[in-house]
Design a protein around this motif. Structure first.
Motif, PDB file in Angstrom:
ATOM      1  N   GLU A 101       0.737  -1.235  -0.131  1.00 46.11           N
ATOM      2  CA  GLU A 101       0.052   0.056  -0.027  1.00 46.11           C
ATOM      3  C   GLU A 101       0.674   1.237  -0.012  1.00 46.11           C
ATOM      4  O   GLU A 101       0.327   2.370  -0.319  1.00 46.11           O
ATOM      5  N   SER A 102       2.099   1.137   0.536  1.00 46.50           N
ATOM      6  CA  SER A 102       2.929   2.188   0.665  1.00 46.50           C
ATOM      7  C   SER A 102       3.491   2.649  -0.902  1.00 46.50           C
ATOM      8  O   SER A 102       4.096   3.658  -1.247  1.00 46.50           O
ATOM      9  N   GLU A 103       3.637   1.546  -1.691  1.00 45.77           N
ATOM     10  CA  GLU A 103       4.009   1.574  -3.125  1.00 45.77           C
ATOM     11  C   GLU A 103       3.276   2.244  -4.120  1.00 45.77           C
ATOM     12  O   GLU A 103       3.420   2.440  -5.321  1.00 45.77           O
TER      13      GLU A 103
END
Length: 152
Positions: free
Chosen positions: A93-95
């Protein structure tokens, strides 16, 4: 003779009854217990069935309850969630950003092309994952824009 008959008659009451005489009362008690158990479980089954019928008439089926829970969570029917989309495109999700999503989409979509012996099902899942992540990125941009306007 009288004392002998009296002692014999008393001994009849003091001795345990032979097994064949005990079978009758034991079987009767077991039968009563079994009949009670059948009655209790039978009433419970009938009550449960009546409640299920009443709930079905009111439209409170399990499918509708699950659908209502999904609506409350903001998920449409048959729509994948963010976690599933990230798993399909193999990103965290951070990417999530347009470049990474496009790169992973192109990689998996072309690898699963039907012309190359791939699976149309998996290819469609990859497409839906990209669609979900694109929607998520748009929502995040709108939130940032709203926050910026709120700060002004």
């Amino acid at each position: 003779t009288r004392s002998l008959s009296l002692s014999l008659s008393l001994s009849i009451y003091l001795l345990p009854a032979p097994p064949h005489r005990m079978a009758g009362p034991v079987l009767r008690i077991l039968g009563q217990v079994a009949a009670m158990a059948v009655g209790v479980f039978g009433r419970a089954f009938v009550t449960a069935y009546q409640q299920a019928v009443a709930q079905a008439k009111q439209g409170k089926g399990a499918a509708q309850a699950a659908e209502a829970a999904a609506k409350a969570a903001g998920v449409k029917k048959n729509q994948m969630n963010l976690g599933q989309a990230c798993q399909i495109l193999n990103i965290t999700e951070s990417e999530i950003n347009p470049a990474t999503v496009a790169k992973q989409y192109d990689r998996y979509h072309s690898a699963n092309a039907v012309d190359n012996g791939g699976s149309f099902y998996i290819q469609s899942k990859v497409y839906r994952a990209k669609e979900m992540l694109d929607m998520h990125m748009r929502e995040m941009e709108e939130r940032k824009r709203e926050e910026m306007q709120a700060k002004r």
